[in-house]
Design a protein around this motif. Structure first.
Motif, PDB file in Angstrom:
ATOM      1  N   PRO A   6       0.831  -1.204   0.000  1.00 58.57           N
ATOM      2  CA  PRO A   6       0.000   0.000   0.000  1.00 58.57           C
ATOM      3  C   PRO A   6       0.874   1.267   0.000  1.00 58.57           C
ATOM      4  O   PRO A   6       2.034   1.238   0.405  1.00 58.57           O
ATOM      5  CB  PRO A   6      -0.782  -0.102   1.313  1.00 58.57           C
ATOM      6  N   GLU A   7       0.292   2.384  -0.432  1.00 61.85           N
ATOM      7  CA  GLU A   7       1.032   3.638  -0.580  1.00 61.85           C
ATOM      8  C   GLU A   7       1.783   4.057   0.676  1.00 61.85           C
ATOM      9  O   GLU A   7       2.950   4.439   0.610  1.00 61.85           O
ATOM     10  CB  GLU A   7       0.074   4.762  -0.983  1.00 61.85           C
ATOM     11  N   ILE A   8       1.128   4.026   1.825  1.00 62.12           N
ATOM     12  CA  ILE A   8       1.761   4.466   3.070  1.00 62.12           C
ATOM     13  C   ILE A   8       2.956   3.573   3.398  1.00 62.12           C
ATOM     14  O   ILE A   8       4.011   4.052   3.798  1.00 62.12           O
ATOM     15  CB  ILE A   8       0.742   4.472   4.237  1.00 62.12           C
ATOM     16  N   GLU A   9       2.800   2.281   3.204  1.00 63.62           N
ATOM     17  CA  GLU A   9       3.896   1.351   3.479  1.00 63.62           C
ATOM     18  C   GLU A   9       5.075   1.607   2.548  1.00 63.62           C
ATOM     19  O   GLU A   9       6.233   1.554   2.958  1.00 63.62           O
ATOM     20  CB  GLU A   9       3.410  -0.092   3.343  1.00 63.62           C
ATOM     21  N   VAL A  10       4.781   1.912   1.293  1.00 65.47           N
ATOM     22  CA  VAL A  10       5.845   2.214   0.328  1.00 65.47           C
ATOM     23  C   VAL A  10       6.629   3.444   0.783  1.00 65.47           C
ATOM     24  O   VAL A  10       7.865   3.448   0.793  1.00 65.47           O
ATOM     25  CB  VAL A  10       5.259   2.433  -1.086  1.00 65.47           C
ATOM     26  N   LEU A  11       5.927   4.491   1.175  1.00 62.36           N
ATOM     27  CA  LEU A  11       6.597   5.709   1.631  1.00 62.36           C
ATOM     28  C   LEU A  11       7.415   5.460   2.893  1.00 62.36           C
ATOM     29  O   LEU A  11       8.534   5.964   3.028  1.00 62.36           O
ATOM     30  CB  LEU A  11       5.577   6.822   1.865  1.00 62.36           C
ATOM     31  N   ALA A  12       6.868   4.680   3.811  1.00 64.30           N
ATOM     32  CA  ALA A  12       7.591   4.374   5.044  1.00 64.30           C
ATOM     33  C   ALA A  12       8.857   3.575   4.751  1.00 64.30           C
ATOM     34  O   ALA A  12       9.920   3.843   5.323  1.00 64.30           O
ATOM     35  CB  ALA A  12       6.688   3.605   6.008  1.00 64.30           C
ATOM     36  N   ARG A  13       8.771   2.610   3.855  1.00 66.94           N
ATOM     37  CA  ARG A  13       9.954   1.813   3.489  1.00 66.94           C
ATOM     38  C   ARG A  13      11.003   2.701   2.831  1.00 66.94           C
ATOM     39  O   ARG A  13      12.189   2.577   3.106  1.00 66.94           O
ATOM     40  CB  ARG A  13       9.559   0.680   2.547  1.00 66.94           C
ATOM     41  N   ILE A  26      24.304   3.983  -1.686  1.00 65.73           N
ATOM     42  CA  ILE A  26      24.096   2.773  -2.489  1.00 65.73           C
ATOM     43  C   ILE A  26      23.008   3.019  -3.528  1.00 65.73           C
ATOM     44  O   ILE A  26      23.181   2.697  -4.709  1.00 65.73           O
ATOM     45  CB  ILE A  26      23.726   1.572  -1.585  1.00 65.73           C
ATOM     46  N   LEU A  27      21.904   3.595  -3.101  1.00 64.12           N
ATOM     47  CA  LEU A  27      20.808   3.861  -4.041  1.00 64.12           C
ATOM     48  C   LEU A  27      21.250   4.804  -5.150  1.00 64.12           C
ATOM     49  O   LEU A  27      20.920   4.599  -6.319  1.00 64.12           O
ATOM     50  CB  LEU A  27      19.599   4.433  -3.297  1.00 64.12           C
ATOM     51  N   LEU A  28      22.007   5.836  -4.801  1.00 69.65           N
ATOM     52  CA  LEU A  28      22.481   6.769  -5.824  1.00 69.65           C
ATOM     53  C   LEU A  28      23.455   6.088  -6.779  1.00 69.65           C
ATOM     54  O   LEU A  28      23.431   6.345  -7.990  1.00 69.65           O
ATOM     55  CB  LEU A  28      23.114   8.002  -5.177  1.00 69.65           C
ATOM     56  N   ALA A  29      24.289   5.197  -6.258  1.00 71.04           N
ATOM     57  CA  ALA A  29      25.216   4.460  -7.128  1.00 71.04           C
ATOM     58  C   ALA A  29      24.436   3.548  -8.080  1.00 71.04           C
ATOM     59  O   ALA A  29      24.746   3.478  -9.273  1.00 71.04           O
ATOM     60  CB  ALA A  29      26.200   3.650  -6.293  1.00 71.04           C
ATOM     61  N   TYR A  75      23.299  -6.179  -8.360  1.00 69.16           N
ATOM     62  CA  TYR A  75      22.204  -5.448  -7.735  1.00 69.16           C
ATOM     63  C   TYR A  75      21.785  -4.296  -8.617  1.00 69.16           C
ATOM     64  O   TYR A  75      22.606  -3.675  -9.292  1.00 69.16           O
ATOM     65  CB  TYR A  75      22.618  -4.926  -6.350  1.00 69.16           C
ATOM     66  N   GLU A  76      20.472  -4.026  -8.598  1.00 71.43           N
ATOM     67  CA  GLU A  76      19.939  -2.893  -9.351  1.00 71.43           C
ATOM     68  C   GLU A  76      18.678  -2.398  -8.654  1.00 71.43           C
ATOM     69  O   GLU A  76      18.123  -3.081  -7.789  1.00 71.43           O
ATOM     70  CB  GLU A  76      19.633  -3.298 -10.787  1.00 71.43           C
ATOM     71  N   LEU A  77      18.267  -1.199  -9.011  1.00 73.36           N
ATOM     72  CA  LEU A  77      17.033  -0.659  -8.455  1.00 73.36           C
ATOM     73  C   LEU A  77      15.876  -1.566  -8.871  1.00 73.36           C
ATOM     74  O   LEU A  77      15.845  -2.065  -9.993  1.00 73.36           O
ATOM     75  CB  LEU A  77      16.790   0.761  -8.954  1.00 73.36           C
ATOM     76  N   ALA A  78      14.933  -1.767  -7.979  1.00 74.77           N
ATOM     77  CA  ALA A  78      13.810  -2.657  -8.255  1.00 74.77           C
ATOM     78  C   ALA A  78      12.905  -2.109  -9.355  1.00 74.77           C
ATOM     79  O   ALA A  78      12.241  -2.879 -10.043  1.00 74.77           O
ATOM     80  CB  ALA A  78      13.002  -2.887  -6.982  1.00 74.77           C
ATOM     81  N   ASP A  79      12.910  -0.808  -9.532  1.00 77.59           N
ATOM     82  CA  ASP A  79      12.048  -0.169 -10.532  1.00 77.59           C
ATOM     83  C   ASP A  79      12.774   1.083 -11.023  1.00 77.59           C
ATOM     84  O   ASP A  79      13.295   1.855 -10.212  1.00 77.59           O
ATOM     85  CB  ASP A  79      10.713   0.205  -9.880  1.00 77.59           C
ATOM     86  N   ALA A  80      12.809   1.279 -12.316  1.00 79.82           N
ATOM     87  CA  ALA A  80      13.497   2.445 -12.887  1.00 79.82           C
ATOM     88  C   ALA A  80      12.933   3.757 -12.351  1.00 79.82           C
ATOM     89  O   ALA A  80      13.654   4.763 -12.254  1.00 79.82           O
ATOM     90  CB  ALA A  80      13.408   2.414 -14.406  1.00 79.82           C
ATOM     91  N   ARG A  81      11.665   3.766 -11.970  1.00 85.00           N
ATOM     92  CA  ARG A  81      11.057   4.990 -11.439  1.00 85.00           C
ATOM     93  C   ARG A  81      11.690   5.426 -10.126  1.00 85.00           C
ATOM     94  O   ARG A  81      11.631   6.600  -9.761  1.00 85.00           O
ATOM     95  CB  ARG A  81       9.555   4.802 -11.279  1.00 85.00           C
ATOM     96  N   LEU A  82      12.326   4.498  -9.408  1.00 84.06           N
ATOM     97  CA  LEU A  82      13.021   4.865  -8.176  1.00 84.06           C
ATOM     98  C   LEU A  82      14.158   5.837  -8.464  1.00 84.06           C
ATOM     99  O   LEU A  82      14.431   6.734  -7.669  1.00 84.06           O
ATOM    100  CB  LEU A  82      13.554   3.624  -7.462  1.00 84.06           C
ATOM    101  N   GLY A  83      14.827   5.659  -9.581  1.00 82.77           N
ATOM    102  CA  GLY A  83      15.891   6.586  -9.967  1.00 82.77           C
ATOM    103  C   GLY A  83      15.350   7.991 -10.154  1.00 82.77           C
ATOM    104  O   GLY A  83      15.947   8.964  -9.703  1.00 82.77           O
ATOM    105  N   HIS A  84      14.188   8.092 -10.791  1.00 83.50           N
ATOM    106  CA  HIS A  84      13.556   9.402 -10.983  1.00 83.50           C
ATOM    107  C   HIS A  84      13.124   9.986  -9.643  1.00 83.50           C
ATOM    108  O   HIS A  84      13.265  11.189  -9.406  1.00 83.50           O
ATOM    109  CB  HIS A  84      12.353   9.282 -11.921  1.00 83.50           C
TER     110      HIS A  84
END
Length: 113
Positions: A6-13, A26-29, A75-84
């Motif tokens: 759910p949306e709230i859980e995604v934001l909290a994670r 790590i995420l930026l790399a 390892y890679e981002l789970a979704d390309a939208r995370l980079g954005h």
């Protein structure tokens, strides 16, 4: 089977992941390109053990995925939208920081912002 959080859980994670500077690095790399743990550890100048713990956290949060490549794991981002999203957050933080310096007269002495 994977489920959509759910949306709230995604934001909290996402918030938990960004709460640690190493996980942010790590995420930026990974935003730049997928990488193997040895490459990430060297690029970030941290031990492989420490990196492994942070990658496990990011995997558990659903932000990165481990992709088997032969006998190695990449390892890679789970979704390309995370980079954005990371790009948007970085620019928003810069804008907020710049505004805080202009509007908070006590920032130099009281650590208010």
């Amino acid at each position: 089977m994977l489920t959509i959080a759910p949306e709230i859980e995604v934001l909290a994670r996402f918030g938990r992941a960004l709460a640690d500077p190493i996980r942010c690095r790590i995420l930026l790399a990974l935003r730049e390109a997928p990488a193997h743990p040895a490459e990430l550890a060297e690029a970030l100048a941290i031990s492989r053990t420490r990196l492994s713990n942070h990658l496990a956290c990011l995997r558990d949060c659903g932000l990165v995925v481990a992709v088997p490549v032969g006998r190695r794991t990449r390892y890679e981002l789970a979704d390309a939208r995370l980079g954005h999203a990371l790009d948007d957050l970085r620019t928003a933080v810069v804008a907020v920081a710049a505004d805080a310096e202009r509007t908070c007269a006590a920032v130099a002495t009281e650590d208010c912002c």
